[in-house]
Design a protein around this motif. Structure first.
Motif, PDB file in Angstrom:
ATOM      1  N   SER A  86       0.914  -1.028   0.126  1.00 16.35           N
ATOM      2  CA  SER A  86       0.064   0.021   0.125  1.00 16.35           C
ATOM      3  C   SER A  86       0.931   1.325  -0.005  1.00 16.35           C
ATOM      4  O   SER A  86       1.611   1.417   0.951  1.00 16.35           O
ATOM      5  N   HIS A  87       0.629   2.143  -1.117  1.00 18.17           N
ATOM      6  CA  HIS A  87       1.744   3.380  -1.285  1.00 18.17           C
ATOM      7  C   HIS A  87       1.097   4.502  -0.697  1.00 18.17           C
ATOM      8  O   HIS A  87       1.649   5.327  -0.791  1.00 18.17           O
ATOM      9  N   PHE A  88      -0.061   4.307  -0.035  1.00 18.67           N
ATOM     10  CA  PHE A  88      -0.659   5.707   0.347  1.00 18.67           C
ATOM     11  C   PHE A  88       0.178   6.592   1.465  1.00 18.67           C
ATOM     12  O   PHE A  88       0.535   5.792   2.180  1.00 18.67           O
ATOM     13  N   GLU A  89      -0.087   7.595   1.192  1.00 22.60           N
ATOM     14  CA  GLU A  89       0.590   8.431   2.123  1.00 22.60           C
ATOM     15  C   GLU A  89       0.232   8.360   3.662  1.00 22.60           C
ATOM     16  O   GLU A  89       0.897   8.159   4.468  1.00 22.60           O
ATOM     17  N   HIS A  90      -1.089   8.179   3.922  1.00 24.14           N
ATOM     18  CA  HIS A  90      -1.573   7.900   5.382  1.00 24.14           C
ATOM     19  C   HIS A  90      -1.141   6.595   5.733  1.00 24.14           C
ATOM     20  O   HIS A  90      -0.699   6.496   7.134  1.00 24.14           O
ATOM     21  N   VAL A  91      -0.680   5.499   4.971  1.00 23.25           N
ATOM     22  CA  VAL A  91      -0.216   4.431   5.390  1.00 23.25           C
ATOM     23  C   VAL A  91       1.238   4.544   5.719  1.00 23.25           C
ATOM     24  O   VAL A  91       1.664   4.115   6.668  1.00 23.25           O
ATOM     25  N   LEU A  92       2.093   5.166   4.938  1.00 27.67           N
ATOM     26  CA  LEU A  92       3.520   5.532   4.893  1.00 27.67           C
ATOM     27  C   LEU A  92       3.543   6.580   6.285  1.00 27.67           C
ATOM     28  O   LEU A  92       4.640   6.111   6.970  1.00 27.67           O
TER      29      LEU A  92
END
Length: 466
Positions: A86-92
């Motif tokens: 998952s590349h999403f900013e909130h995940v990172l």
């Protein structure tokens, strides 16, 4: 006679469980009032419960720390997150709150790393492990990152040409890893992974291209098998083969000090899920210790690249049962208000099972059903619940809406499903909700993306004129 849905679940599984409980005849997940979520945002919807990401990272760190102490292991442990899950900013952002490192797979990953560096989420001390087959843009981006001072960026060599290509882009000396092309499980259609370099070729490859090369320093050996970390004869056999290569390589390459055992921890896909993570880590650490002691070489620092394990259990999807179709005397089709092919593509592509439960009406009688999606594709269905080979849900009633949830869907589903893009049969992508906890531990929700509108899809399709 026990004919209620709650009786079925209670008789079949241990319930409630760590993340699942009932409150007023309605399912809660990590304390989240799921019907409250539906009432606020509507269905269908997807959600990400961000705290679960940090919880799983720190669980793994604790397991490895315990094993290292127990086995008197002299190396250190580094947790890496596999961004392709998952590349999403909130995940990172959530991942990087936990002092971890990053594993990348392609050129655009490096652009994400550079944006995160500008925001202070990543420093030059963060290991960036660059896996995958490296085309020109990926090579260029890796070179730019290293030349700008990120010397802890370690390209993992996948084929024989990559060292020369990287050397042309990178100024000065740089560190590398080498990936072993593991042998696949016997049931696979091919014998050896397309990724990496074969077991028998690793040492000759080192002698020919790395030894004596003033620009390159070999730091890491990378090992991963497609079936993941499981207590099988196949896994332990492949690990021992990897360790033989490590000790052979260590004897001729003093700079080699790290072993990357990849990812592959399973996540919960059923209420009956049972996996002893601590035992597996204990045994892995023990096997590495023994192999190095027998060969009289220092043990390596250990890296892992957990992707699905990091983010999988943070995700969920909620659908409403729109209608029931009685197609013959045995098959009842409950039609959801979305599509499995587009919102949970792994259920269609690789028969992945997720935890599936009713959200409401647990005190109602249950029935056996099949679940169908809205597309006109015959493969848009979900028909087998783990360990039961059937799906049981509260009986369909037109006057009493029924909602169902799929849980632990946080890895890969958005990227494989084409988040923000075209959807099969133009069924709109559901809205997506982010769920977090504030400093006091109270739940907070935020709308991350709206459900797709016809204008969004028409724009992609080129119908943007008058």
């Amino acid at each position: 006679m026990n004919i209620k849905y709650i009786d079925l679940i209670d008789q079949t599984y241990y319930f409630p469980q760590e993340e699942f409980d009932l409150n007023n005849n309605k399912l809660s997940f990590h304390g989240i009032d799921l019907m409250g979520l539906v009432e606020k945002y509507g269905a269908p919807l997807k959600f990400t419960y961000l705290p679960r990401i940090s919880e799983n990272i720190n669980r793994a760190k604790k397991w490895f720390s315990t094993s290292i102490d127990k086995n008197n292991y002299q190396g250190s442990y580094h947790y890496c997150y596999c961004t392709k899950s998952s590349h999403f900013e909130h995940v990172l952002n959530e991942v990087l709150n936990n002092d971890v490192h990053i594993e990348t797979s392609s050129a655009f990953d490096i652009d994400i790393v550079e944006k995160l560096k500008k925001k202070g989420k990543i420093s030059n001390d963060t290991f960036i492990l660059c896996n995958g087959f490296k085309r020109d843009q990926y090579i260029t981006n890796i070179g730019r990152l290293i030349n700008n001072g990120h010397r802890n960026c370690i390209p993992i060599i996948d084929n024989y040409e990559e060292i020369d290509l990287l050397a042309e882009e990178i100024d000065g000396k740089f560190q590398i890893g080498v990936r072993i092309a593991s042998e696949e499980e016997p049931k696979f259609e091919f014998y050896t992974s397309r990724l990496g370099i074969g077991y028998k070729n690793i040492v000759p490859f080192f002698n020919k291209q790395i030894k004596g090369n003033d620009k390159v320093e070999l730091k890491m050996l990378h090992f991963f098998i497609n079936t993941g970390i499981r207590d099988t004869a196949y896994y332990w056999n492949e690990l021992l083969k990897c360790l033989k290569v490590y000790v052979q390589l260590k004897k001729v390459c003093p700079t080699l000090d790290s072993l990357n055992i990849g990812g592959g921890f399973p996540i919960k896909n059923s209420l009956a899920f049972n996996y002893d993570y601590q035992y597996m880590i204990d045994e892995i650490i023990n096997q590495i210790n023994l192999a190095c002691q027998e060969a009289n070489v220092p043990v390596p620092d250990i890296f892992t690249e957990f992707g699905s394990f990091t983010v999988g259990e943070s995700g969920g999807a909620i659908y409403e049962i729109l209608y029931q179709k009685q197609q013959n005397d045995r098959e009842k089709w409950n039609m959801i208000d979305s599509s499995f092919i587009t919102t949970l593509p792994d259920t269609w592509a690789i028969n992945r099972r997720f935890v599936m439960l009713a959200i409401n009406r647990w005190n109602d009688e249950y029935e056996r059903v099949l679940l169908g999606g809205l597309t006109c594709d015959s493969d848009d269905y979900y028909n087998s619940e783990q360990n039961m080979n059937a799906i049981y849900l509260p009986k369909y009633r037109k006057d009493k809406p029924l909602y169902i949830g799929f849980f632990n869907t946080g890895a890969y589903q958005e990227t494989i499903g084409g988040f923000g893009g075209l959807q099969h049969c133009l069924i709109p992508q559901p809205k997506h909700i982010l769920i977090d906890r504030d400093k006091s531990g109270n739940l907070t929700t935020q709308l991350f993306s709206e459900q797709q509108k016809s204008e969004d899809l028409l724009q992609i399709l080129g119908y943007n004129g008058n």
